[in-house]
Write an enzyme that holds these catalytic residues in place. Structure first.
Site, PDB file in Angstrom:
ATOM      1  N   LYS A  22       0.810  -1.225   0.000  1.00  0.00           N
ATOM      2  CA  LYS A  22       0.000   0.000   0.000  1.00  0.00           C
ATOM      3  C   LYS A  22       0.849   1.284   0.000  1.00  0.00           C
ATOM      4  O   LYS A  22       2.045   1.248   0.252  1.00  0.00           O
ATOM      5  CB  LYS A  22      -0.928  -0.028   1.212  1.00  0.00           C
ATOM      6  CG  LYS A  22      -1.931  -1.179   1.178  1.00  0.00           C
ATOM      7  CD  LYS A  22      -2.880  -1.084   2.363  1.00  0.00           C
ATOM      8  CE  LYS A  22      -3.907  -2.193   2.308  1.00  0.00           C
ATOM      9  NZ  LYS A  22      -4.860  -2.076   3.431  1.00  0.00           N
ATOM     10  N   ARG A  59      -2.063 -14.225   4.886  1.00  0.00           N
ATOM     11  CA  ARG A  59      -2.758 -13.501   5.958  1.00  0.00           C
ATOM     12  C   ARG A  59      -2.001 -13.654   7.280  1.00  0.00           C
ATOM     13  O   ARG A  59      -1.932 -12.725   8.086  1.00  0.00           O
ATOM     14  CB  ARG A  59      -4.217 -13.948   6.063  1.00  0.00           C
ATOM     15  CG  ARG A  59      -5.011 -13.463   4.824  1.00  0.00           C
ATOM     16  CD  ARG A  59      -6.463 -13.766   4.892  1.00  0.00           C
ATOM     17  NE  ARG A  59      -7.186 -12.915   5.829  1.00  0.00           N
ATOM     18  CZ  ARG A  59      -7.545 -11.648   5.578  1.00  0.00           C
ATOM     19  NH1 ARG A  59      -7.231 -11.082   4.440  1.00  0.00           N
ATOM     20  NH2 ARG A  59      -8.219 -10.954   6.474  1.00  0.00           N
ATOM     21  N   ARG A  76       2.959  -6.426   9.287  1.00  0.00           N
ATOM     22  CA  ARG A  76       2.320  -5.263   9.922  1.00  0.00           C
ATOM     23  C   ARG A  76       2.972  -4.904  11.248  1.00  0.00           C
ATOM     24  O   ARG A  76       3.090  -3.729  11.594  1.00  0.00           O
ATOM     25  CB  ARG A  76       0.819  -5.509  10.064  1.00  0.00           C
ATOM     26  CG  ARG A  76       0.115  -5.390   8.703  1.00  0.00           C
ATOM     27  CD  ARG A  76      -1.291  -5.862   8.754  1.00  0.00           C
ATOM     28  NE  ARG A  76      -2.019  -5.606   7.518  1.00  0.00           N
ATOM     29  CZ  ARG A  76      -3.090  -6.297   7.133  1.00  0.00           C
ATOM     30  NH1 ARG A  76      -3.561  -7.275   7.895  1.00  0.00           N
ATOM     31  NH2 ARG A  76      -3.692  -6.007   5.996  1.00  0.00           N
ATOM     32  N   HIS A  99      -2.212  -5.550   1.752  1.00  0.00           N
ATOM     33  CA  HIS A  99      -3.532  -6.175   1.639  1.00  0.00           C
ATOM     34  C   HIS A  99      -3.323  -7.590   1.114  1.00  0.00           C
ATOM     35  O   HIS A  99      -2.447  -7.819   0.290  1.00  0.00           O
ATOM     36  CB  HIS A  99      -4.413  -5.403   0.648  1.00  0.00           C
ATOM     37  CG  HIS A  99      -5.633  -6.180   0.212  1.00  0.00           C
ATOM     38  ND1 HIS A  99      -6.806  -6.178   0.935  1.00  0.00           N
ATOM     39  CD2 HIS A  99      -5.832  -7.012  -0.836  1.00  0.00           C
ATOM     40  CE1 HIS A  99      -7.677  -6.982   0.335  1.00  0.00           C
ATOM     41  NE2 HIS A  99      -7.118  -7.492  -0.749  1.00  0.00           N
TER      42      HIS A  99
HETATM   43  P1  CMP Z   1      -7.457  -4.346   3.864  1.00  0.00           P
HETATM   44  O1  CMP Z   1      -7.068  -5.720   4.254  1.00  0.00           O
HETATM   45  O2  CMP Z   1      -6.893  -3.838   2.586  1.00  0.00           O
HETATM   46  O3  CMP Z   1      -9.052  -4.235   3.801  1.00  0.00           O
HETATM   47  C1  CMP Z   1      -9.782  -3.092   4.113  1.00  0.00           C
HETATM   48  C2  CMP Z   1      -8.904  -1.954   4.592  1.00  0.00           C
HETATM   49  O4  CMP Z   1      -9.584  -0.942   5.299  1.00  0.00           O
HETATM   50  C3  CMP Z   1      -7.897  -2.479   5.611  1.00  0.00           C
HETATM   51  O5  CMP Z   1      -6.976  -3.325   5.015  1.00  0.00           O
HETATM   52  C4  CMP Z   1      -7.380  -1.168   6.189  1.00  0.00           C
HETATM   53  O6  CMP Z   1      -6.473  -0.481   5.322  1.00  0.00           O
HETATM   54  C5  CMP Z   1      -8.688  -0.388   6.253  1.00  0.00           C
HETATM   55  N1  CMP Z   1      -9.315  -0.530   7.587  1.00  0.00           N
HETATM   56  C6  CMP Z   1      -9.842  -1.638   8.141  1.00  0.00           C
HETATM   57  N2  CMP Z   1     -10.345  -1.380   9.370  1.00  0.00           N
HETATM   58  C7  CMP Z   1     -10.135  -0.062   9.583  1.00  0.00           C
HETATM   59  C8  CMP Z   1     -10.436   0.809  10.661  1.00  0.00           C
HETATM   60  N3  CMP Z   1     -11.066   0.371  11.756  1.00  0.00           N
HETATM   61  N4  CMP Z   1     -10.083   2.102  10.533  1.00  0.00           N
HETATM   62  C9  CMP Z   1      -9.480   2.547   9.407  1.00  0.00           C
HETATM   63  N5  CMP Z   1      -9.162   1.764   8.361  1.00  0.00           N
HETATM   64  C10 CMP Z   1      -9.481   0.467   8.444  1.00  0.00           C
END
Ligand code: CMP
Length: 139
Positions: free
Chosen positions: A10, A86, A103, A116
């Site tokens: 990202k 994951r 992460r 992601h």
């Molecule tokens: P991703 O796995 O790409 O799927 C959805 C994305 O939304 C996640 O990773 C984060 O980048 C974002 N996201 C998920 N939960 C939250 C949250 N509580 N607040 C802000 N961003 C979020």
């Protein structure tokens, strides 16, 4: 099961030159990067990719963030690639992510969480097709 999954490095990570660091973690954990492309999503593409989250409170911020800077889209392959990736990524919230995960090591926040990965076989196929259509990423 031998699988393919869609990975995105990202904007927060590409901006900090962490593509190589993240690729190293992916490869050290036994997944193969079989396709990779750096591109910038426009707002419309980001909205479409994250359509399932359009009711969420963080949706607008997420779209702005994901279209703010280039991303690196990848197809990863290996045994149980979907679940394995994951695990390698760690929890969405970097504060809850386990030691050694991407992460835990590099993510900034729940939103700026650096990577992601697809969450099911069905979504992996959908997401790989999505990026084939917009950027001819194959794998
Ligand atoms: P991703 O796995 O790409 O799927 C959805 C994305 O939304 C996640 O990773 C984060 O980048 C974002 N996201 C998920 N939960 C939250 C949250 N509580 N607040 C802000 N961003 C979020």
């Amino acid at each position: 099961m031998f699988e393919r999954t869609l990975s995105i490095i990202k904007p927060d990570a590409t901006k900090r030159n962490l593509t190589g660091t993240i690729n190293k973690i992916i490869e050290n954990n036994g997944l193969r990067i079989i396709a990779q492309k750096r591109l910038k999503l426009n707002e419309e593409q980001a909205k479409k990719f994250y359509e399932v989250h359009n009711e969420k409170s963080f949706y607008n911020d997420l779209i702005e963030y994901m279209s703010s800077d280039p991303i690196v889209v990848q197809v990863l392959e290996g045994d149980n690639a979907i679940t394995k990736y994951r695990e390698i990524m760690g929890s969405t919230d970097p504060q809850l992510a386990e030691e050694g995960t991407i992460r835990k090591q590099v993510a900034i926040s729940k939103q700026e969480n650096s990577v992601h990965g697809s969450d099911s076989v069905e979504n992996a196929t959908k997401e790989i097709n999505f990026f084939f259509k917009i950027a001819e990423i194959v794998g």
